[in-house]
Design a protein around this motif. Structure first.
Motif, PDB file in Angstrom:
ATOM      1  N   LEU A 507       0.847  -1.187   0.000  1.00  0.00           N
ATOM      2  CA  LEU A 507       0.000   0.000   0.000  1.00  0.00           C
ATOM      3  C   LEU A 507       0.888   1.245   0.000  1.00  0.00           C
ATOM      4  N   PHE A 508       0.621   2.163  -0.933  1.00  0.00           N
ATOM      5  CA  PHE A 508       1.359   3.424  -1.035  1.00  0.00           C
ATOM      6  C   PHE A 508       0.378   4.592  -0.968  1.00  0.00           C
ATOM      7  N   ILE A 509       0.826   5.699  -0.398  1.00  0.00           N
ATOM      8  CA  ILE A 509      -0.003   6.906  -0.284  1.00  0.00           C
ATOM      9  C   ILE A 509       0.712   8.031  -1.023  1.00  0.00           C
ATOM     10  N   VAL A 510       0.025   8.677  -1.962  1.00  0.00           N
ATOM     11  CA  VAL A 510       0.675   9.663  -2.840  1.00  0.00           C
ATOM     12  C   VAL A 510      -0.143  10.950  -2.916  1.00  0.00           C
ATOM     13  N   ASP A 511      -0.385  11.558  -1.788  1.00  0.00           N
ATOM     14  CA  ASP A 511      -1.047  12.862  -1.770  1.00  0.00           C
ATOM     15  C   ASP A 511      -0.455  13.691  -0.644  1.00  0.00           C
ATOM     16  N   GLY A 512      -1.042  14.847  -0.361  1.00  0.00           N
ATOM     17  CA  GLY A 512      -0.493  15.754   0.631  1.00  0.00           C
ATOM     18  C   GLY A 512      -0.501  15.232   2.045  1.00  0.00           C
TER      19      GLY A 512
END
Length: 556
Positions: A507-512
């Motif tokens: 799982l990757f998170i790519v926002d602010g």
């Protein structure tokens, strides 16, 4: 309301992207172009350019209603409401996310923004530094198209801009006179709006209607710049797909996502080897908290109890400054003409840590200016309205004060116990307030806007402090940052330096939400650079994250 029937299962894919805004668009494009079988789920629609209010006579009314930047004001079923009395959350649902209605203000973070832990200890150091991101800033700029002027001595050397700066116009020239008199350092604001034709897109026509969507493509809307490439590479985009939860297996790894088709109310399950979450700094922690299960009892990826915490918006206020000459403030880009960087670094003699920047901005159209523009300095109604309007219209300069607020654990996103979206899912609950440091910072910035008004021989000045003096500060929250921050320690952060969840390896998170500090500038440039960097890492390490089939396609 969503149906509780067993969800329809779709064939497994290599990569599932949740959210079609800036981070999601970049990752979907990068993964699809690398040969990965990629699906993106977006709860909103695709907004075609002809649906933008831009060409309509009632465009200003629509900006205040159906195209309002606040989902609670729009009230569209494709949005979710935000349960909060502490702010007005601003975001946009649909392909392109908030790049549909933003100002495309594009400054970079400063090197010091990545090491606040070393500087003063009231925010953590990032696990990366400016130099780790520099090449990715360049890549993102080339893809988005950025106008600016090189050589800013307050920033590190950088590569070329894609076009010259957008013209500052009469307003910029008058503001420049006051800034020069004060002796403050300022520079042309980098903006992802083209001053010249670039990459098949036209130059800006200076219509002054940026936040109603740019139908020409001069402004970097991800639906115009990145999604065509993602779709051409084979990414499958499903709109109207509201994700209910991310599922995991017995080991805690993500297996895919359950989503609701908003048009039919039916539920679906999309299996995937790798899940990339890009739902913004409010939507991402909301979904992680909705995804609690036996393996993740406090919410997905929340062993550290940091999911939803450390929310940052920037300390914000907006001054209206009126002078004695026409300035064409209804023409030209809404984004800033100049950024004042004189106060961007910490100077503890001011009584606070972190910095403040001032952005010299325009005031939009006649209706918006009659209602007080950014500061709420409403023109009188009745007999004197026409006279006052003629005296005031087109003579204003906006000064946006942007400060670097501290990440604080009690400023957070949780799940509402009383408010739901149109599918029956709990809305996010947002709690936010200023600490003493941030209040001092904000007051300092407001005082500097008053200095600028005096230097400009202003005939009128009004500050919109979002309730600061009244004791009920509730900002317009454009920037949603810090709620799933990155770090080197899984006990104090949600993701590692590659934006990979500590508790869920695929799982990757790519926002602010991954940001450790918010800087004193708009975050979109940094969000896009981080997304390019994360996507490259995922592509290169698919062997460890996904299936053998995905790896074979990548290597082929």
């Amino acid at each position: 309301m969503l149906q509780t029937l067993k969800p329809h299962r779709h064939d497994k894919v290599d990569v599932l992207v949740i959210g079609a805004g800036a981070g999601g668009a970049i990752c979907a494009m990068q993964m699809a172009e690398a040969g990965f079988d990629t699906v993106c789920l977006e709860q909103g629609p695709w907004w075609p350019a002809e649906d933008y209010p831009h060409y309509r006579a009632d465009w200003e009314w629509r900006r205040e209603t159906s195209w309002n930047t606040a989902p609670n004001a729009r009230g569209l079923n494709s949005d979710y409401p935000v349960d909060s009395a502490d702010e007005t959350t601003l975001m946009w649902g649909g392909v392109g996310g908030s790049t549909t209605i933003y100002t495309a203000t594009w400054p970079r973070f400063r090197p010091s923004d990545f090491r606040k832990g070393t500087e003063h200890g009231l925010a953590p150091d990032w696990p990366i530094c400016y130099e780790d991101l520099a090449d990715w800033y360049e890549l993102a700029d080339r893809a988005c198209g950025v106008a600016g002027w090189p050589g800013d001595p307050a920033m590190p050397p950088r590569g070329p801009f894609q076009t010259r700066p957008v013209p500052p116009g009469k307003m910029g020239r008058r503001a420049k006179m006051g800034l020069d008199q004060l002796g403050w350092h300022y520079w042309d604001m980098p903006v992802a709006i083209l001053a010249e034709d670039y990459d098949g897109r036209p130059a800006c026509n200076n219509c002054g209607n940026c936040q109603n969507g740019c139908p020409t493509g001069a402004l970097n809307d991800m639906a115009r710049t990145h999604w065509p490439r993602a779709l051409a590479a084979g990414c499958r985009l499903r709109t109207g797909a509201r994700v209910e939860r991310i599922e995991t297996d017995a080991t805690g790894r993500a297996t895919g996502a359950v989503y609701v088709d908003r048009h039919t109310g039916t539920r679906h399950f999309q299996a995937a080897d790798i899940v990339i979450l890009a739902a913004n700094g409010v939507g991402t922690p909301r979904l992680l908290l909705l995804s609690e299960n036996a393996a993740h009892p406090n919410g997905l990826a929340n062993r550290s109890d940091q999911v939803g915490r450390n929310l940052m918006h920037h300390t914000l206020s907006i001054a209206g400054i009126w002078v004695d000459e026409p300035l064409d403030t209804h023409k030209g880009i809404v984004s800033a003409a100049y950024i004042v960087e004189e106060f961007a670094e910490t100077d503890v003699s001011r009584g606070f840590v972190n910095g403040v920047t001032l952005h010299i901005v325009r005031m939009n159209g006649a209706g918006f200016q009659a209602l007080g523009a950014h500061s709420g300095n409403t023109m009188a109604w009745g007999r004197d309205h026409h006279r006052i309007f003629c005296e005031r219209f087109d003579r204003g300069i906006g000064c946006l004060i942007v400060g670097d607020d501290l990440p604080r654990p009690d400023n957070r996103v949780t799940l509402s116990e009383t408010v739901t979206d149109s599918s029956g899912l709990p809305a996010p609950r947002v709690t936010y307030s200023l600490c003493e440091n941030d209040e001092r910072q904000l007051r300092f910035g407001i005082a500097r806007s008053r200095d600028l008004a005096d230097a400009l021989d202003a005939v009128d000045y009004k500050i919109n402090d979002f309730g600061l003096e009244a004791g009920n500060y509730a900002p317009g929250a454009w920037h949603l940052l810090g709620t799933a921050r990155m770090g080197d320690n899984p006990d104090t952060s949600v993701v590692n330096r590659w934006q990979q969840a500590w508790d869920c390896a695929n799982l990757f998170i790519v926002d602010g939400s991954v940001m450790c500090s918010g800087a004193a500038v708009n975050p979109t440039s940094t969000i896009t650079a981080l997304a390019y960097r994360a996507a490259d890492h995922i592509r290169r390490h698919a062997r460890d994250l996904g299936s053998a089939e995905a790896t074979a396609r990548m290597e082929g």
